[in-house]
Each structure stands twice: as C-alpha cells, then as structure tokens.
Design an enzyme around this catalytic site. Sequence first.
Site, PDB file in Angstrom:
ATOM      1  N   SER A   1      46.332  55.795  50.914  1.00 32.66           N
ATOM      2  CA  SER A   1      44.896  56.307  50.343  1.00 32.66           C
ATOM      3  C   SER A   1      43.973  55.233  49.999  1.00 32.66           C
ATOM      4  O   SER A   1      44.290  53.950  49.989  1.00 32.66           O
ATOM      5  CB  SER A   1      45.327  56.694  48.675  1.00 32.66           C
ATOM      6  N   SER A   2      42.812  55.643  49.957  1.00 29.43           N
ATOM      7  CA  SER A   2      41.753  54.586  49.782  1.00 29.43           C
ATOM      8  C   SER A   2      41.880  53.927  48.441  1.00 29.43           C
ATOM      9  O   SER A   2      41.215  52.923  48.175  1.00 29.43           O
ATOM     10  CB  SER A   2      40.337  55.059  49.824  1.00 29.43           C
ATOM     11  N   CYS A   3      42.564  54.072  47.467  1.00 22.95           N
ATOM     12  CA  CYS A   3      42.757  53.665  46.238  1.00 22.95           C
ATOM     13  C   CYS A   3      43.562  52.514  46.263  1.00 22.95           C
ATOM     14  O   CYS A   3      43.546  51.698  45.055  1.00 22.95           O
ATOM     15  CB  CYS A   3      43.281  54.782  45.100  1.00 22.95           C
TER      16      CYS A   3
ATOM     17  N   TYR B   1      49.979  55.131  41.204  1.00 26.26           N
ATOM     18  CA  TYR B   1      49.844  55.807  42.652  1.00 26.26           C
ATOM     19  C   TYR B   1      49.483  54.680  43.699  1.00 26.26           C
ATOM     20  O   TYR B   1      49.869  54.685  44.854  1.00 26.26           O
ATOM     21  CB  TYR B   1      48.748  56.830  42.588  1.00 26.26           C
TER      22      TYR B   1
ATOM     23  N   LYS C   1      51.547  53.196  47.150  1.00 24.66           N
ATOM     24  CA  LYS C   1      50.949  53.378  48.400  1.00 24.66           C
ATOM     25  C   LYS C   1      50.943  51.962  48.966  1.00 24.66           C
ATOM     26  O   LYS C   1      51.211  51.658  50.224  1.00 24.66           O
ATOM     27  CB  LYS C   1      49.735  54.129  48.400  1.00 24.66           C
TER      28      LYS C   1
ATOM     29  N   HIS D   1      41.679  67.051  42.526  1.00 30.31           N
ATOM     30  CA  HIS D   1      40.534  65.860  42.979  1.00 30.31           C
ATOM     31  C   HIS D   1      39.196  66.422  42.592  1.00 30.31           C
ATOM     32  O   HIS D   1      39.181  67.785  42.351  1.00 30.31           O
ATOM     33  CB  HIS D   1      40.469  65.419  44.361  1.00 30.31           C
TER      34      HIS D   1
END
Length: 313
Positions: A108-110, A137, A141, A180
């Site tokens: 994920s971009s997070c 999270y 990842k 989201h």
Amino acid sequence: MQTNSKIYIAGHRGMVGGAIKRNLIRNGFTNIAERTSTELDLRKQAEVNAFFEKEKPAYVFMAAARVGGINANNTYRADFLYDNLMIETNIIHAAYKQGVKKLLFLGSSCIYPKMALQPLKEEYLLTGLLESTNEPYAIAKIAGIKLCEAYRDQYNCNFISAMPTNLYGEGDNYDLNDSHVLPALIRKFHEAKDSNAKEVVVWGTGTPKREFLYADDLAEACTFLMKNYDGKGLINIGTGHDLSIADLARTVQRIVAFEGELVFDTTKPDGTPRKLMDVQRLHDLGWRHTIELEDGIRMAYKDFLKSRLASAV
C-alpha cells in the site's frame, strides 16, 4: 506464466482479488485455486501449509489483507497489525516451502513516510516517520516487503512486491465505518440524494491530496508484473496524478447528482497531507493505466447501485 499454470489468488473475493481473477480469466488462465475465508483462515499457519501442500500453486497473487479507511485503521490498530502480519507470514513461508515459482505481494502507498517528498519514489521507504492513524497497517505491509526480500536473498525465491495507490472499483466496501474515502463519498452522496438531505459532511479540511486507481487497472498491472518483472525492489502502481479530497468530493457529488451543500468537518483527522506515487519505474517497464478517474467513479457508482439493489432483494 502459462495459461494452464496453477495460480492461487489469496483474497479472491475481495475487490482487488476479484479484479485479478477477472483479468486472469480474460487472458485465458483457468487453473485458479481459491478458498473463501471460511474455508481457509490465512491467519492459521497449519491451515495455510495444508492448503499449499494440497494445491501446490506455481504462482501466487497476495491480495488478501485486512483493510479499511482512517477510522477503521485508527480504531482496530492491534487487529490490523496482527491479522496482516499473520496472513503475509503464513503465505510467504508456505510459498517458499512448496517451491512456488513466483509470488506477488501487494502492499500500500501508506508504507511511505508521512512527510516524504512528492511524488513518492520507491527508495523513500523507511526514510521517515509514518502517518500515525494507519501506522500498524503500514508496518505490517513493510514487513511483507522485507519478508519477500529476505526469502529472495536467503533462498533465491522469486518473490516480488508492488505498492498500489488508493484503490476503488467493482466489489468495493461501502460501509461508512470501515471504507476508504472514495466509496464512502459515493454512499454518502447517494443516501443524501435519496433522502433529500441539505448537506453532506466530509471528514477533514478537504485539502489533502490523493491518487486513485481503478481496481481493474491494478489487476492488469499485477498480471503484467507477474509476466515481466523479477527484480528485488518494490514497484509503485498508480496513475501519477492526484487531486484534493475537496475536488474528489465535488466530482462524486456531480456524478451522483446531489444538489445540496458540501460541508467539511475540520475536527476530524486529515491523515497524510499528500500521497502521490512516482510510477516512472512501472512506465519504463511498459505499463500505464487506462481508466481515468471520472470514468472509474461512474463505473464504481453503477456497481454501488447494483450492490444496493442486490441487498434489497
């Protein structure tokens, strides 16, 4: 991958896994192993090992994860960290033990630092502090990325990692507590229109900027990478374009045809100020997205209406 290769899609009933399954079938891949979450609990190592021993997949797409928006991430911090760590650890280790030819891990971009330079380049990983609201999270990842790298280094496994930007599309989660931002906006504006409400309230100031990719575009990119990329480094998947949450809300408002007022609740958190992916590495490999945001939102709204109709029957 050959069209008769045994392929396992972890999370095939989710938005991302479902899109990957549709893409594979369209491209002639029919030997797909799948299990529902009631049939196979990916958090339980013994069950995962037994599944891999029985099915012996040659290729694995890791689309299974516990996901959600700011509220869900911030509320269920332990669950998001534990569940995602267990899922990825069990699958990656079982893939190694059974000699899987290739595995694609989706992050994920997070994963990138909250205040990282924009656009987000792959090399920015672990160069700063994470956004606090989704830190558990993100850490899970990041661990998945590092697991893939470690199994590649120690055991020469062809395990690759791809980091999608914010996703939306067919089969999305429209629950206002766990979804989201984009699916939440679709539902909010639709219900406001249905009830003739005078306004729709959006969390935050509306100033943060986000990038959005339609799930079927992501699926196309995943199949492309499985066929064409064998590198150690992670690869960003996105459009390379972003917009403010305020502009996103106005776009959804226009598509849904809600004529009331748009109000921003500035007491609610904004999250990371901006998350725009640098997708040059993916472009250099030869892949670009094809579904533009407004077209994608229209398709997503149709899917939302279809799911509402089905649930009402």
